[in-house]
Write a protein that holds these residues in place. Structure first.
Motif, PDB file in Angstrom:
ATOM      1  N   UNK A 115      40.325  34.748  45.282  1.00 12.55           N
ATOM      2  CA  UNK A 115      39.155  35.614  45.381  1.00 12.55           C
ATOM      3  C   UNK A 115      38.173  34.992  46.363  1.00 12.55           C
ATOM      4  N   UNK A 116      37.233  35.776  46.853  1.00 16.50           N
ATOM      5  CA  UNK A 116      36.251  35.235  47.808  1.00 16.50           C
ATOM      6  C   UNK A 116      35.402  34.137  47.173  1.00 16.50           C
ATOM      7  N   UNK A 117      34.843  33.310  48.046  1.00 18.42           N
ATOM      8  CA  UNK A 117      33.915  32.294  47.567  1.00 18.42           C
ATOM      9  C   UNK A 117      34.461  30.892  47.531  1.00 18.42           C
ATOM     10  N   UNK A 118      35.758  30.737  47.742  1.00 20.32           N
ATOM     11  CA  UNK A 118      36.307  29.390  47.791  1.00 20.32           C
ATOM     12  C   UNK A 118      35.797  28.640  49.005  1.00 20.32           C
ATOM     13  N   UNK A 119      35.748  27.322  48.899  1.00 20.06           N
ATOM     14  CA  UNK A 119      35.201  26.530  50.008  1.00 20.06           C
ATOM     15  C   UNK A 119      35.884  25.182  50.110  1.00 20.06           C
ATOM     16  N   UNK A 120      36.007  24.718  51.316  1.00 22.30           N
ATOM     17  CA  UNK A 120      36.378  23.331  51.591  1.00 22.30           C
ATOM     18  C   UNK A 120      35.150  22.708  52.224  1.00 22.30           C
ATOM     19  N   UNK A 121      34.511  21.798  51.511  1.00 18.51           N
ATOM     20  CA  UNK A 121      33.250  21.215  51.962  1.00 18.51           C
ATOM     21  C   UNK A 121      33.489  19.811  52.515  1.00 18.51           C
ATOM     22  N   UNK A 122      33.008  19.598  53.732  1.00 22.49           N
ATOM     23  CA  UNK A 122      33.204  18.319  54.424  1.00 22.49           C
ATOM     24  C   UNK A 122      31.831  17.762  54.757  1.00 22.49           C
TER      25      UNK A 122
ATOM     26  N   UNK B 159      53.889  20.298  62.684  1.00 22.95           N
ATOM     27  CA  UNK B 159      52.909  19.218  62.517  1.00 22.95           C
ATOM     28  C   UNK B 159      52.528  19.040  61.061  1.00 22.95           C
ATOM     29  N   UNK B 160      51.902  17.906  60.758  1.00 19.56           N
ATOM     30  CA  UNK B 160      51.247  17.766  59.462  1.00 19.56           C
ATOM     31  C   UNK B 160      50.147  18.815  59.373  1.00 19.56           C
ATOM     32  N   UNK B 161      50.037  19.457  58.204  1.00 17.76           N
ATOM     33  CA  UNK B 161      48.967  20.436  58.039  1.00 17.76           C
ATOM     34  C   UNK B 161      48.662  20.628  56.558  1.00 17.76           C
ATOM     35  N   UNK B 162      47.633  21.384  56.287  1.00 15.97           N
ATOM     36  CA  UNK B 162      47.238  21.689  54.919  1.00 15.97           C
ATOM     37  C   UNK B 162      47.471  23.169  54.643  1.00 15.97           C
ATOM     38  N   UNK B 163      47.885  23.474  53.429  1.00 14.67           N
ATOM     39  CA  UNK B 163      47.915  24.850  52.955  1.00 14.67           C
ATOM     40  C   UNK B 163      46.724  25.032  52.018  1.00 14.67           C
ATOM     41  N   UNK B 164      45.902  26.034  52.313  1.00 17.26           N
ATOM     42  CA  UNK B 164      44.745  26.360  51.477  1.00 17.26           C
ATOM     43  C   UNK B 164      44.976  27.751  50.895  1.00 17.26           C
TER      44      UNK B 164
ATOM     45  N   UNK C 111      59.289  16.934  46.785  1.00 16.22           N
ATOM     46  CA  UNK C 111      58.778  17.771  45.700  1.00 16.22           C
ATOM     47  C   UNK C 111      57.286  18.067  45.859  1.00 16.22           C
ATOM     48  N   UNK C 112      56.916  19.280  45.447  1.00 14.20           N
ATOM     49  CA  UNK C 112      55.516  19.677  45.519  1.00 14.20           C
ATOM     50  C   UNK C 112      55.122  20.342  46.812  1.00 14.20           C
ATOM     51  N   UNK C 113      56.089  20.531  47.729  1.00 14.04           N
ATOM     52  CA  UNK C 113      55.759  21.116  49.036  1.00 14.04           C
ATOM     53  C   UNK C 113      56.241  22.558  49.163  1.00 14.04           C
ATOM     54  N   UNK C 114      56.418  23.239  48.039  1.00 21.34           N
ATOM     55  CA  UNK C 114      56.873  24.628  48.109  1.00 21.34           C
ATOM     56  C   UNK C 114      55.966  25.473  49.000  1.00 21.34           C
ATOM     57  N   UNK C 115      54.653  25.263  48.908  1.00 22.36           N
ATOM     58  CA  UNK C 115      53.704  26.065  49.691  1.00 22.36           C
ATOM     59  C   UNK C 115      53.802  25.784  51.185  1.00 22.36           C
ATOM     60  N   UNK C 116      54.418  24.671  51.565  1.00 20.40           N
ATOM     61  CA  UNK C 116      54.522  24.329  52.987  1.00 20.40           C
ATOM     62  C   UNK C 116      55.512  25.229  53.724  1.00 20.40           C
TER      63      UNK C 116
ATOM     64  N   UNK D 141      37.217  20.434  47.495  1.00 21.73           N
ATOM     65  CA  UNK D 141      37.744  21.796  47.453  1.00 21.73           C
ATOM     66  C   UNK D 141      37.141  22.510  46.251  1.00 21.73           C
ATOM     67  N   UNK D 142      36.569  23.672  46.499  1.00 22.72           N
ATOM     68  CA  UNK D 142      35.939  24.447  45.437  1.00 22.72           C
ATOM     69  C   UNK D 142      36.535  25.852  45.416  1.00 22.72           C
ATOM     70  N   UNK D 143      37.223  26.176  44.331  1.00 17.39           N
ATOM     71  CA  UNK D 143      37.799  27.504  44.212  1.00 17.39           C
ATOM     72  C   UNK D 143      39.008  27.744  45.082  1.00 17.39           C
ATOM     73  N   UNK D 144      39.618  26.685  45.585  1.00 12.48           N
ATOM     74  CA  UNK D 144      40.841  26.819  46.377  1.00 12.48           C
ATOM     75  C   UNK D 144      41.842  25.773  45.939  1.00 12.48           C
ATOM     76  N   UNK D 145      43.132  26.074  46.132  1.00 13.87           N
ATOM     77  CA  UNK D 145      44.207  25.119  45.872  1.00 13.87           C
ATOM     78  C   UNK D 145      44.626  24.513  47.214  1.00 13.87           C
ATOM     79  N   UNK D 146      44.874  23.235  47.235  1.00 15.25           N
ATOM     80  CA  UNK D 146      45.233  22.548  48.474  1.00 15.25           C
ATOM     81  C   UNK D 146      46.584  21.869  48.343  1.00 15.25           C
TER      82      UNK D 146
END
Length: 482
Positions: A395-402, A386-391, A370-375, A351-356
């Motif tokens: 600002x623009x430019x964040x990336x999730x690289x796989x 379902x299980x999922x991710x919050x990204x 605990x820690x799932x407030x964003x969910x 993860x680059x420039x994003x919070x997961x």
């Protein structure tokens, strides 16, 4: 006829349950065939008049509510397309007035009696169906269609290896596919997915299954490690629950209090939509004509080379599509928090420039996990939970690289990249009413790249319809569905 409730002792008056084997049957005109068979299972709307808290069973046929007749329109339409259609009266499955039922015990017997009788009549034997079916019904090409609780029953029967509907070898079956219409999840656990191809229709303004629980069936298929069959889910805008059954009145809880539900679909338009969708789904199951199957998948919004549609058959809809296992390579599901480091295919994830944040499946509060407030599990309804991710990004430019490891890096065996996403309506980063945007970048082994931006009107990335309410315990709560 009589069906047996095994858990009651021999001397119990509830042991042997009297039933009438009746319903609606529709057969194509002419002398052709044999045709595939579709069985439509209605929901749990009361059959016998309710006295207090009990609907007594049996009751006079003159006062029994014929819930099966509400799908006569669909049976007729499908017969016109070349199917033998049976809509059995399954009120005996749904009543609580003849001993507490064991889920699907009665239904399995009811269907077995009717399908065995249809198999005998199709083979030229005794026929009590009132229409000639000799040589006209191929009961080894059979699909189940279920509305409401009939939807979960269809999956339970199709997945049952001890039933002719779930395994080969009987006079009929096994089930080739299931179509679930505004299905409920009450007694059946969808975990493990579906043995056969499935389609799920979720009514966005459902005043009965208000949380869009039919999505559980799609999520279960998507997350099941041994799921092989394809699946698709359609979120039909402005549709309600009872509108699919022509004899039912308004939904029991009314339309949800959201602007999009202020105007519901005309019930006849809703049913006409279901006629077209069902016919195309059955084409994908039974047609031997590749061109016909291709056309049906295009109309259903599941053709891999087309972008996700915003309408089906002229009505607003969202579509999710899960390809057969042989046609997909999961790269980021996510089914666990380990996927923030390593993908299911074995490649690195960064993860680059994003919070997961990883959100386990289920319904819980940040106090419990605990820690799932964003969910926002308690404050935003994600159908199926379902299980999922919050990204999140500021600002623009964040990336999730796989990374694609060796062995799975050749993409020419695949048709499309599929991403499932929804906008968080309670995030302060998201302006109400505004759509969001993503881009997908592919980089090959030589370092060359290609970038595709999502459309400005990308259906899944629109801000969801709903209201934000303040709750004294949980804070802001969103009334819509993601």
């Amino acid at each position: 006829a009589t069906i047996v409730q095994e858990r009651f002792p021999e001397d119990s008056r509830f042991r042997n349950m009297p039933v009438r084997l009746n319903g609606v049957i529709a057969v194509p005109e002419g002398d052709g065939g044999p045709y595939p068979v579709a069985v439509i299972l209605h929901g749990t709307h009361p059959g016998c008049p309710v006295l207090g808290d009990i609907d007594p069973w049996p009751c006079d046929p003159e006062v029994e509510q014929p819930n099966y007749r509400g799908f006569g329109y669909l049976a007729s339409a499908l017969a016109g397309k070349g199917y033998v259609v049976l809509v059995p009266n399954i009120n005996a499955e749904n009543t609580f007035g003849f001993g507490e039922p064991v889920p699907h015990e009665r239904l399995g017997q009811l269907l077995d009696l009717q399908l065995q009788a249809l198999a005998d009549a199709a083979a030229g034997g005794e026929n009590k169906f009132g229409v000639d079916v000799a040589g006209r019904a191929d009961l080894h090409r059979l699909a189940l269609i279920g509305h409401s609780r009939g939807g979960e029953a269809a999956v339970a029967l199709a997945n049952n290896p001890d039933s002719p509907l779930g395994a080969p070898g009987g006079a009929y079956g096994p089930t080739a596919g299931t179509l679930l219409v505004a299905p409920a999840v009450v007694t059946f656990d969808p975990a493990g997915g579906s043995r056969v191809p499935s389609a799920i229709v979720i009514s966005s303004c459902d005043g009965d299954v208000v949380s869009g629980d039919g999505q559980f069936f799609y999520e279960a298929a998507r997350l099941a490690p041994k799921q092989r069959a394809p699946s698709t889910a359609v979120y039909l805008e402005h549709a309600n629950h009872n509108g699919f059954n022509s004899i039912l009145g308004r939904d029991p809880f009314g339309a949800p209090d959201r602007s999009a539900c202020a105007t519901l679909l005309d019930p006849e338009a809703q049913r006409a939509w279901l006629e077209e969708y069902t016919a195309d789904f059955l084409t994908t199951l039974f047609s031997h004509d590749p061109a016909a199957v291709r056309s049906a998948t295009i109309r259903m919004g599941t053709f891999a080379f087309d972008p996700a549609p915003s309408q089906l058959y002229g009505l607003d809809a969202h579509v999710a599509a899960l390809a057969p296992a042989k046609n997909r390579q999961p790269l980021f599901v996510p089914a666990s928090d380990t996927e923030f480091a390593t993908s299911p295919a074995g490649g690195s994830v960064a993860a680059e420039g994003i919070r997961t944040t990883f959100c386990p499946e289920g319904w819980y509060s940040p106090l419990a996990v605990p820690g799932t407030e964003a969910c926002r599990r308690i404050t935003v309804t994600v159908p199926g939970q379902p299980a999922h991710a919050v990204l999140e990004w500021d600002k623009p430019g964040g990336a999730l690289r796989i990374a694609l490891p060796k062995g799975v890096g050749l993409l020419n065996f695949f048709d499309a990249i599929s991403i499932r996403a929804a906008v968080d309506p309670l995030s302060p980063l998201n302006e109400a009413g505004q759509a969001q945007g993503l881009s997908v970048q592919l980089t090959d082994g030589a370092g060359k790249t290609a970038v595709l931006h999502t459309r400005a009107d990308e259906p899944a990335l629109q801000f969801p319809d709903g209201n934000t309410l303040d709750d004294s315990t949980f804070g802001p709560i969103f009334t819509g569905l993601a």
